[in-house]
Design a protein around this motif. Structure first.
Motif, PDB file in Angstrom:
ATOM      1  N   ASP A  41      44.063  41.237  27.610  1.00  0.00           N
ATOM      2  CA  ASP A  41      44.213  40.867  26.232  1.00  0.00           C
ATOM      3  C   ASP A  41      45.695  41.275  25.957  1.00  0.00           C
ATOM      4  O   ASP A  41      46.399  40.385  25.185  1.00  0.00           O
ATOM      5  CB  ASP A  41      43.292  41.700  25.254  1.00  0.00           C
ATOM      6  CG  ASP A  41      41.921  41.185  25.303  1.00  0.00           C
ATOM      7  OD1 ASP A  41      41.760  40.315  25.746  1.00  0.00           O
ATOM      8  OD2 ASP A  41      40.938  42.017  24.861  1.00  0.00           O
ATOM      9  N   SER A  42      45.995  42.363  26.440  1.00  0.00           N
ATOM     10  CA  SER A  42      47.677  42.830  26.332  1.00  0.00           C
ATOM     11  C   SER A  42      48.534  41.894  27.291  1.00  0.00           C
ATOM     12  O   SER A  42      49.877  42.022  26.832  1.00  0.00           O
ATOM     13  CB  SER A  42      47.856  44.273  26.510  1.00  0.00           C
ATOM     14  OG  SER A  42      47.937  44.326  27.826  1.00  0.00           O
ATOM     15  N   GLY A  43      48.141  41.031  28.021  1.00  0.00           N
ATOM     16  CA  GLY A  43      49.031  40.160  28.853  1.00  0.00           C
ATOM     17  C   GLY A  43      49.527  40.967  30.279  1.00  0.00           C
ATOM     18  O   GLY A  43      50.133  40.594  31.061  1.00  0.00           O
ATOM     19  N   ALA A  44      48.739  42.246  30.353  1.00  0.00           N
ATOM     20  CA  ALA A  44      48.993  43.034  31.546  1.00  0.00           C
ATOM     21  C   ALA A  44      48.217  42.432  32.702  1.00  0.00           C
ATOM     22  O   ALA A  44      47.397  43.257  33.213  1.00  0.00           O
ATOM     23  CB  ALA A  44      49.267  44.531  31.260  1.00  0.00           C
ATOM     24  N   LEU A  45      48.511  41.480  33.382  1.00  0.00           N
ATOM     25  CA  LEU A  45      47.651  40.784  34.029  1.00  0.00           C
ATOM     26  C   LEU A  45      47.379  41.414  35.627  1.00  0.00           C
ATOM     27  O   LEU A  45      46.239  41.513  35.851  1.00  0.00           O
ATOM     28  CB  LEU A  45      47.971  39.136  34.519  1.00  0.00           C
ATOM     29  CG  LEU A  45      47.941  38.450  33.195  1.00  0.00           C
ATOM     30  CD1 LEU A  45      48.398  37.001  33.627  1.00  0.00           C
ATOM     31  CD2 LEU A  45      46.878  38.431  32.500  1.00  0.00           C
ATOM     32  N   LYS A  46      48.310  41.995  35.957  1.00  0.00           N
ATOM     33  CA  LYS A  46      48.333  42.668  37.402  1.00  0.00           C
ATOM     34  C   LYS A  46      47.397  43.785  37.383  1.00  0.00           C
ATOM     35  O   LYS A  46      46.487  44.184  38.037  1.00  0.00           O
ATOM     36  CB  LYS A  46      49.645  42.823  37.739  1.00  0.00           C
ATOM     37  CG  LYS A  46      49.509  43.494  39.309  1.00  0.00           C
ATOM     38  CD  LYS A  46      51.128  43.533  39.901  1.00  0.00           C
ATOM     39  CE  LYS A  46      51.242  44.390  41.103  1.00  0.00           C
ATOM     40  NZ  LYS A  46      52.387  44.495  41.877  1.00  0.00           N
ATOM     41  N   LYS A  51      33.136  37.819  36.129  1.00  0.00           N
ATOM     42  CA  LYS A  51      33.511  36.831  35.305  1.00  0.00           C
ATOM     43  C   LYS A  51      34.993  37.119  34.706  1.00  0.00           C
ATOM     44  O   LYS A  51      35.962  36.028  35.022  1.00  0.00           O
ATOM     45  CB  LYS A  51      32.525  36.506  34.217  1.00  0.00           C
ATOM     46  CG  LYS A  51      32.928  35.505  33.338  1.00  0.00           C
ATOM     47  CD  LYS A  51      31.624  35.128  32.445  1.00  0.00           C
ATOM     48  CE  LYS A  51      31.726  36.281  31.475  1.00  0.00           C
ATOM     49  NZ  LYS A  51      30.731  35.826  30.180  1.00  0.00           N
ATOM     50  N   LEU A  52      35.384  38.051  34.358  1.00  0.00           N
ATOM     51  CA  LEU A  52      36.536  38.531  33.684  1.00  0.00           C
ATOM     52  C   LEU A  52      37.796  38.343  34.892  1.00  0.00           C
ATOM     53  O   LEU A  52      38.939  38.157  34.551  1.00  0.00           O
ATOM     54  CB  LEU A  52      36.410  39.796  33.004  1.00  0.00           C
ATOM     55  CG  LEU A  52      37.879  40.214  32.133  1.00  0.00           C
ATOM     56  CD1 LEU A  52      38.321  38.950  31.335  1.00  0.00           C
ATOM     57  CD2 LEU A  52      37.872  41.338  31.392  1.00  0.00           C
ATOM     58  N   ALA A  53      37.121  39.164  35.907  1.00  0.00           N
ATOM     59  CA  ALA A  53      38.292  39.274  36.914  1.00  0.00           C
ATOM     60  C   ALA A  53      38.706  37.677  37.517  1.00  0.00           C
ATOM     61  O   ALA A  53      39.987  37.459  37.816  1.00  0.00           O
ATOM     62  CB  ALA A  53      37.681  39.810  38.102  1.00  0.00           C
ATOM     63  N   LEU A 107      42.783  33.275  37.256  1.00  0.00           N
ATOM     64  CA  LEU A 107      43.366  32.116  36.902  1.00  0.00           C
ATOM     65  C   LEU A 107      44.478  32.092  35.817  1.00  0.00           C
ATOM     66  O   LEU A 107      45.547  31.483  36.172  1.00  0.00           O
ATOM     67  CB  LEU A 107      42.320  31.445  35.980  1.00  0.00           C
ATOM     68  CG  LEU A 107      42.283  29.887  35.741  1.00  0.00           C
ATOM     69  CD1 LEU A 107      42.467  29.090  36.885  1.00  0.00           C
ATOM     70  CD2 LEU A 107      41.024  29.426  34.881  1.00  0.00           C
ATOM     71  N   ALA A 108      44.447  33.278  34.860  1.00  0.00           N
ATOM     72  CA  ALA A 108      45.778  33.455  34.069  1.00  0.00           C
ATOM     73  C   ALA A 108      47.162  33.678  34.943  1.00  0.00           C
ATOM     74  O   ALA A 108      48.214  33.577  34.551  1.00  0.00           O
ATOM     75  CB  ALA A 108      45.374  34.354  33.295  1.00  0.00           C
ATOM     76  N   MET A 109      46.919  34.424  36.093  1.00  0.00           N
ATOM     77  CA  MET A 109      47.884  34.754  37.068  1.00  0.00           C
ATOM     78  C   MET A 109      48.359  33.499  37.936  1.00  0.00           C
ATOM     79  O   MET A 109      49.185  33.679  38.717  1.00  0.00           O
ATOM     80  CB  MET A 109      47.229  35.892  38.140  1.00  0.00           C
ATOM     81  CG  MET A 109      47.120  37.300  37.318  1.00  0.00           C
ATOM     82  SD  MET A 109      46.426  38.339  38.319  1.00  0.00           S
ATOM     83  CE  MET A 109      47.860  38.921  39.216  1.00  0.00           C
ATOM     84  N   ASP A 110      47.703  32.432  37.422  1.00  0.00           N
ATOM     85  CA  ASP A 110      47.834  30.975  38.415  1.00  0.00           C
ATOM     86  C   ASP A 110      47.622  31.126  39.889  1.00  0.00           C
ATOM     87  O   ASP A 110      48.229  30.873  40.773  1.00  0.00           O
ATOM     88  CB  ASP A 110      49.515  30.529  38.119  1.00  0.00           C
ATOM     89  CG  ASP A 110      49.586  29.281  38.556  1.00  0.00           C
ATOM     90  OD1 ASP A 110      48.664  28.285  38.398  1.00  0.00           O
ATOM     91  OD2 ASP A 110      50.620  28.924  39.145  1.00  0.00           O
ATOM     92  N   ASP A 111      46.496  31.845  40.089  1.00  0.00           N
ATOM     93  CA  ASP A 111      45.816  31.971  41.494  1.00  0.00           C
ATOM     94  C   ASP A 111      44.291  31.376  41.360  1.00  0.00           C
ATOM     95  O   ASP A 111      43.335  32.201  41.136  1.00  0.00           O
ATOM     96  CB  ASP A 111      45.533  33.346  41.478  1.00  0.00           C
ATOM     97  CG  ASP A 111      45.125  33.801  42.972  1.00  0.00           C
ATOM     98  OD1 ASP A 111      44.776  32.596  43.595  1.00  0.00           O
ATOM     99  OD2 ASP A 111      44.729  34.824  43.123  1.00  0.00           O
TER     100      ASP A 111
END
Length: 110
Positions: free
Chosen positions: A35-40, A61-63, A68-72
């Motif tokens: 939610d904070s944008g800290a994807l890694k 599911k969240l993983a 997907l948000a990491m363009d992977d």
């Protein structure tokens, strides 16, 4: 009133390594980081969550969403495939259906 996300993340981090550390804590922290944008960091925490509980379909599911948000998209597909299997084993039909839909959206018919 919603708890400040930065404060929530700090609160969850303080619990790592303690008696409440486990799949739920790692999932909660991964969700807050997402939610904070800290994807890694979110991906890392969710990885720990599914290692602690391989049947935790919500974490899978969240993983996938994080990947997907990491363009992977390949990573997302892998997470959701694992999650579908976990959901089947636990009888979690709703999570199985949701991840199946997510997976289909990644690979539309030719």
């Amino acid at each position: 009133m919603a708890v400040d996300l930065t404060a929530r993340i700090a609160q969850l981090r303080q619990q790592l390594g303690g008696p409440r550390d486990g799949a739920l804590l790692r999932y909660s922290l991964g969700s807050a980081l997402f939610d904070s944008g800290a994807l890694k960091e979110a991906a890392e925490m969710l990885g720990h969550a599914v290692l602690a509980d391989p049947g935790y379909s919500a974490a899978w599911k969240l993983a996938g969403k994080v990947r997907l948000a990491m363009d992977d998209p390949a990573g997302a597909a892998h997470q959701w495939q694992q999650g579908i299997e976990a959901a089947r084993q636990r009888g979690d039909k709703q999570a199985e259906k949701e991840m199946t839909v997510f997976l289909r959206r990644l690979t539309p018919p030719a």
